[in-house]
Design an enzyme around this catalytic site. Sequence first.
Site, PDB file in Angstrom:
ATOM      1  CE1 TYR A 155       3.609-105.094-133.267  1.00 45.87           C
ATOM      2  CE2 TYR A 155       3.076-105.219-130.861  1.00 45.87           C
ATOM      3  CZ  TYR A 155       3.972-105.000-131.969  1.00 45.87           C
ATOM      4  OH  TYR A 155       5.094-104.729-131.616  1.00 45.87           O
ATOM      5  CG  HIS A 193       1.477-101.923-132.851  1.00 45.11           C
ATOM      6  ND1 HIS A 193       1.123-101.782-134.189  1.00 45.11           N
ATOM      7  CD2 HIS A 193       2.621-101.885-132.495  1.00 45.11           C
ATOM      8  CE1 HIS A 193       2.581-101.952-134.708  1.00 45.11           C
ATOM      9  NE2 HIS A 193       3.298-101.969-133.661  1.00 45.11           N
TER      10      HIS A 193
HETATM   11  C1  GCO Z   1       7.711-102.074-130.750  1.00 44.36           C
HETATM   12  C2  GCO Z   1       7.446-101.971-132.137  1.00 44.36           C
HETATM   13  C3  GCO Z   1       7.560-102.596-133.469  1.00 44.36           C
HETATM   14  C4  GCO Z   1       7.108-102.247-134.656  1.00 44.36           C
HETATM   15  C5  GCO Z   1       7.920-102.116-135.838  1.00 44.36           C
HETATM   16  C6  GCO Z   1       7.649-101.716-137.015  1.00 44.36           C
HETATM   17  O1  GCO Z   1       7.214-101.862-129.758  1.00 44.36           O
HETATM   18  O2  GCO Z   1       8.679-103.112-130.991  1.00 44.36           O
HETATM   19  O3  GCO Z   1       5.743-101.624-132.169  1.00 44.36           O
HETATM   20  O4  GCO Z   1       7.380-104.092-133.264  1.00 44.36           O
HETATM   21  O5  GCO Z   1       5.739-102.568-134.730  1.00 44.36           O
HETATM   22  O6  GCO Z   1       9.436-101.788-135.307  1.00 44.36           O
HETATM   23  O7  GCO Z   1       8.442-101.937-138.077  1.00 44.36           O
HETATM   24 MG    MG Z   2       5.480-100.653-130.227  1.00 46.60          MG
END
Ligand code: GCO
Ligand code: MG
Length: 434
Positions: free
Chosen positions: A184, A240
């Site tokens: 992620y 995440h």
């Molecule tokens: C963050 C988030 C986002 C999400 C996204 C999903 O902390 O900014 O985890 O990157 O993954 O908003 O659509």
């Molecule tokens: Mg997040």
Amino acid sequence: MATNDSIPLQAVPPAWEPSGGLPPVRITNVKVICTAPDNIRLVIVKVETSEPGLYGLGCATFTQRPLAVVTAIEQYMKPFVLGRDVDDIEDIWQAAFVSSYWRSGPVLNNAMSGIDQALWDIKGKRANMPLYQLFGGRSRRSADVYVHATGTDFDELEDRVRFYREQGHRHIRCQVAVPGYSTYGTGASSSTTGQPAQSYRLATAHSAWEPRPYCHRVLDMFERVRGTFGREIELLHDVHERIPPIMAIQLAKDLERYGLFFLEDVFAPEDQGYFAMLRAQTATPIAMGELYVNQHEYVPVIRDRLIDFIRCHISDIGGLTPAKKLAAFSEFFGVRTAWHGPGDTSPVGHAANLHLDLHTPNFGIQEATLFGERTKEVFPGCPEIHDGAMWSNDKPGLGIDVDEALAAKYPFPEHPINGAWPEIRRADGTVIKP
Ligand code: GCO
Ligand code: MG
């Protein structure tokens, strides 16, 4: 004998007289604007009124299911609010919340948020005040933000951290790729904003992901970054929610020595029963909440002081009306706000975040998105980011507008599953949480 026939029909909308005897300003139209200037699906609501030229904007962006939100607004919210008095923000919110009988959830909450934020925008314009003034005035000059530094390796990540440092940022989220795995938050960075381009996430084929190599990599990453930059910057990280709860507890303990500003989403919302165990074992500050959609999720973790930062996505919990209450509730428990502010919060939503940040005494930090040039053109009045903080333009209401003709030039991009979150799998094929 009295019969049901003698009971008068309930007047809807409410029959009370507007204060001051002035004729009410009524909602005359609700428009939904879908646009993707920088390839992220954004949904904006425009509420028009009986006062010529007076309208408000609200964010209704649920980027994985935007068309479901559009239907909820056009088919249900619009007929529900047409003709109502724009002043009745709280009453409209309460009535709309129960009008589906089964309530909450990101689709319905985003539909409500679009209307709710637009009504706050209208109230601010009518009062000729920026929203933070209506909320009770400001508690600070500007809202400190954190930005996202990413890298395919440690050198690339450190270059990005250095770049942000030179721009005056003091809070930096670090994510690094795990060689051989899909991780992620580490897609290639956009050359203009430095943010990972959102489209990387939408690829429908991803390499496998495994929790153990990720945990080792995160520890090595903070060893490197602290070694290079010392204690002079605040560091953050987003897990995440991908790892098993007991590994997350170990990770939070191991990270304690790096003194993070916060560690985010260590558990999935479904596993939040683990917070008490985590809390008993480490003082690593915990941020949680972007996936929460109702009070049954956020009330217990705040009441029991299990988290340090509440970071709900304001449109996903139903708009500014519930977010104001959540901020005030958190204040009583020493929990600070860190509203979700990714690229899939529209600039209108970022403006809403900002007004609440400026007012809220227990503000912690604001996640920033560095808007691309096209996004800034479509949304005149985007909040400014400089010197490590977000600044209001002090215009009435939310202080932001939308150029509808330009917005129409950026339709949602083609995608095999309409922008839905693609599955990520372990090496053996098991689907994991995002
Ligand atoms: C963050 C988030 C986002 C999400 C996204 C999903 O902390 O900014 O985890 O990157 O993954 O908003 O659509
Ligand atoms: Mg997040």
